[in-house]
Enzyme design. Sequence first.
Site, PDB file in Angstrom:
ATOM      1  N   ARG A  76      27.004  35.428  36.850  1.00  0.00           N
ATOM      2  CA  ARG A  76      27.957  34.437  36.363  1.00  0.00           C
ATOM      3  C   ARG A  76      27.969  34.357  34.830  1.00  0.00           C
ATOM      4  NH1 ARG A  76      29.046  30.299  40.293  1.00  0.00           N
ATOM      5  NH2 ARG A  76      28.761  28.671  38.751  1.00  0.00           N
ATOM      6  N   LYS A 520      41.336  45.823  32.010  1.00  0.00           N
ATOM      7  CA  LYS A 520      40.001  46.391  32.281  1.00  0.00           C
ATOM      8  C   LYS A 520      39.417  47.015  31.022  1.00  0.00           C
ATOM      9  CE  LYS A 520      39.274  44.820  35.256  1.00  0.00           C
ATOM     10  NZ  LYS A 520      40.005  44.071  36.253  1.00  0.00           N
ATOM     11  N   GLU A 523      38.371  44.326  28.492  1.00  0.00           N
ATOM     12  CA  GLU A 523      37.244  43.541  28.981  1.00  0.00           C
ATOM     13  C   GLU A 523      35.941  44.352  28.983  1.00  0.00           C
ATOM     14  OE1 GLU A 523      37.810  42.738  33.130  1.00  0.00           O
ATOM     15  OE2 GLU A 523      36.675  40.875  33.047  1.00  0.00           O
TER      16      GLU A 523
HETATM   17  O1  M6R Z   1      38.307  34.491  40.422  1.00  0.00           O
HETATM   18  P1  M6R Z   1      39.697  34.706  39.920  1.00  0.00           P
HETATM   19  O2  M6R Z   1      40.388  35.864  40.567  1.00  0.00           O
HETATM   20  O3  M6R Z   1      40.532  33.461  39.971  1.00  0.00           O
HETATM   21  O4  M6R Z   1      39.525  35.061  38.389  1.00  0.00           O
HETATM   22  C1  M6R Z   1      40.640  35.165  37.553  1.00  0.00           C
HETATM   23  C2  M6R Z   1      40.313  35.915  36.296  1.00  0.00           C
HETATM   24  O5  M6R Z   1      39.409  35.192  35.516  1.00  0.00           O
HETATM   25  C3  M6R Z   1      39.729  37.300  36.599  1.00  0.00           C
HETATM   26  O6  M6R Z   1      40.576  38.029  37.421  1.00  0.00           O
HETATM   27  C4  M6R Z   1      39.503  38.081  35.312  1.00  0.00           C
HETATM   28  O7  M6R Z   1      40.716  38.351  34.697  1.00  0.00           O
HETATM   29  C5  M6R Z   1      38.747  39.351  35.646  1.00  0.00           C
HETATM   30  N1  M6R Z   1      37.362  39.212  35.291  1.00  0.00           N
HETATM   31  C6  M6R Z   1      39.270  40.553  34.970  1.00  0.00           C
HETATM   32  O8  M6R Z   1      38.551  41.679  35.371  1.00  0.00           O
END
Ligand code: M6R
Length: 639
Positions: A76, A520, A523
């Site tokens: 997390r 991606k 990030e």
């Molecule tokens: O848990 P979630 O799908 O709601 O999260 C949304 C975004 O924070 C998440 O998809 C984020 O963009 C990813 N870590 C990207 O890889």
Amino acid sequence: MLVYILFYNKNLIKRSDGHSVQIDYTFFYNGKILYLIKVLNKFLFRIVVCSIIGYSGKLISAAPLLVESLKKMEYRGYDSVGIATLNEGNILMSKGVGKVAEVDKEMDLNNLPGQIGIGHTRWATHGSVNAKNAHPHYSCSSNIAVVHNGIIENYQELKIELTNDGHVFKSQTDSEVIAHLLEKYYKESNFNVNETMIKTCKVLKGSFAFVVIFDNGVIAGARFDEPLIIGISNNALFLSSDVLGFLKYTDKSVFLDNGDIVIIDNDTFRIFDVNEKIVTRPVTQVAWELGSTEKGKYAHHTIKEIHEQTLTLLKPFQVSNNFQTFCEFLRNASNIYITGSGTSYNCGLLGKQLLSKFAKIKSEVVMSSEFQYSSDSLEPNSAVIAISQSGETADVLHSVKKAKESGAKILSIVNVPTSSLARMSDSLLTLNCGPEIGVAATKSFMGQLMIIYKIVNILSRDQMPFDEINQKHLLKMVKKVLRLDGVIQNLISSLDKNIKDIYILGRSIHYPIALEGSLKIKELAYIHAEGIAAGELKHGPLALIDKESVVVVLNPTDETYQDVISSSNEIKSRGAYIIGISNKKDDVYDRFVELPDVDSYLYPILEIVPLQLMSYYLALEKQVDPDYPRNLAKSVTVK
Ligand code: M6R
């Protein structure tokens, strides 16, 4: 100008990961400027998440269990660690900065005696990264210790009041006010834990969950817009922000609702609200495979999860997902919104295109963070498809709350079936792809795509085929693309090490994948990347293209093929380096990643895989940890 002030103001210090964090600014600013800084500060710290664990048991010592639980929740994201245990009526505490294993080694967390305890991993929001700001936080007389997740919005007012009452603060955190408030009400109520908890929760403002240990052996927790879950085993009770915190010991969980307060006293617990009304919440059995939280033969969770896609791709169809009910809601809706954040939003973009193309159904995709401003046509007969891996993303939950208030139906696509989003939904489809530990969404994106394709298949009445045979064939093709791992690794290592910008081009259904690929890369590899609808190049972005540019072109042979070849030629003539991803080779590409032939509407599912692999290997080239990208957290549970 303000950003300049923020970064150069001495009230902000640089954190070890390069992120700037606030130190107390109350005494330096007033009036308008204070207000503006507050706003920006809130914006800067929206990407936070901490982990909480509380344990009350009889058989084993609390400390090793707390340490192990915190390790399970490491994905997390955090920067410091701490635990507190109760031993012979005294609350003992140990905390420090770094990874759980490092702090354990330095502070010998494991050997803190006692069978009751709380633990925390902190992601700094208020106050810099240091041991004093790490949780838990003591009250003045150390008869109470608290761990907290979220943000206490009115902490400054409370801190001033408590300080005037004689409380002494040892940290810069917003969290510490909880410990002092609890202490105040504990004393005033003649040590009545119920009353103390209720009074404290009534005073606090913001989104938070906290767990507190009292020196009488009681553990209590409260959930207000941040997750908190009770784990029930034969010999112990747990309180955690994530089921992974206790899953090794029990799969029996109680998901607290917003506004719930829980008190664990020996081996019993009771849940009530701020009006002291007892509430009952169902016991849920959580079905996660614990084994899959390990890395196995892989160097990182991210690459494991990319490869695991072959195992998880069909999972949405292997649980009792009721696609028909979900689609019935959509058929009956007067208008359809799709919402999500980040990767989940990108999935929504593809969903919109496929729904329109094959099912002739119009929908609107709105980023969850924008939903409050762009959902004016919500009405009782609207349907909102909320997509979220975690089901805990604050922006998504806020959008859904707003939609619910308008009477709209909430249809969610989630990975965590017991999440807040899942529990707010009228209909639910689960990815069932197991815990995704890497911060980058990979296998969950794949699961989301599979669900979207199935929905479109049903609503298009098979105009877009997607039956078991298609799905199994697709699985084989994904396996084939994953076998390009080595090729992609070589390709990436052959690129200039100082790439500054990567552009990903795609038209139509490939455009959302271009966006996802660029997300991606940003990030994981910290490289500026941009997904561009190829036809838009000449309307602006072409000005950026030169000999330094790396351009990835998503160009399988469909209706977009020829146009994208033309765009590629335009780019080539400006000297860019082009990587083609397609089932058909062309001389315009400097490097080529070959996709197998599939029905053209299925290419998005294949073409995301090389982009995921590229991002991963770019991260390795840059020597950054792909599992835990800087400044980001897996679940963004704060707005
Ligand atoms: O848990 P979630 O799908 O709601 O999260 C949304 C975004 O924070 C998440 O998809 C984020 O963009 C990813 N870590 C990207 O890889």
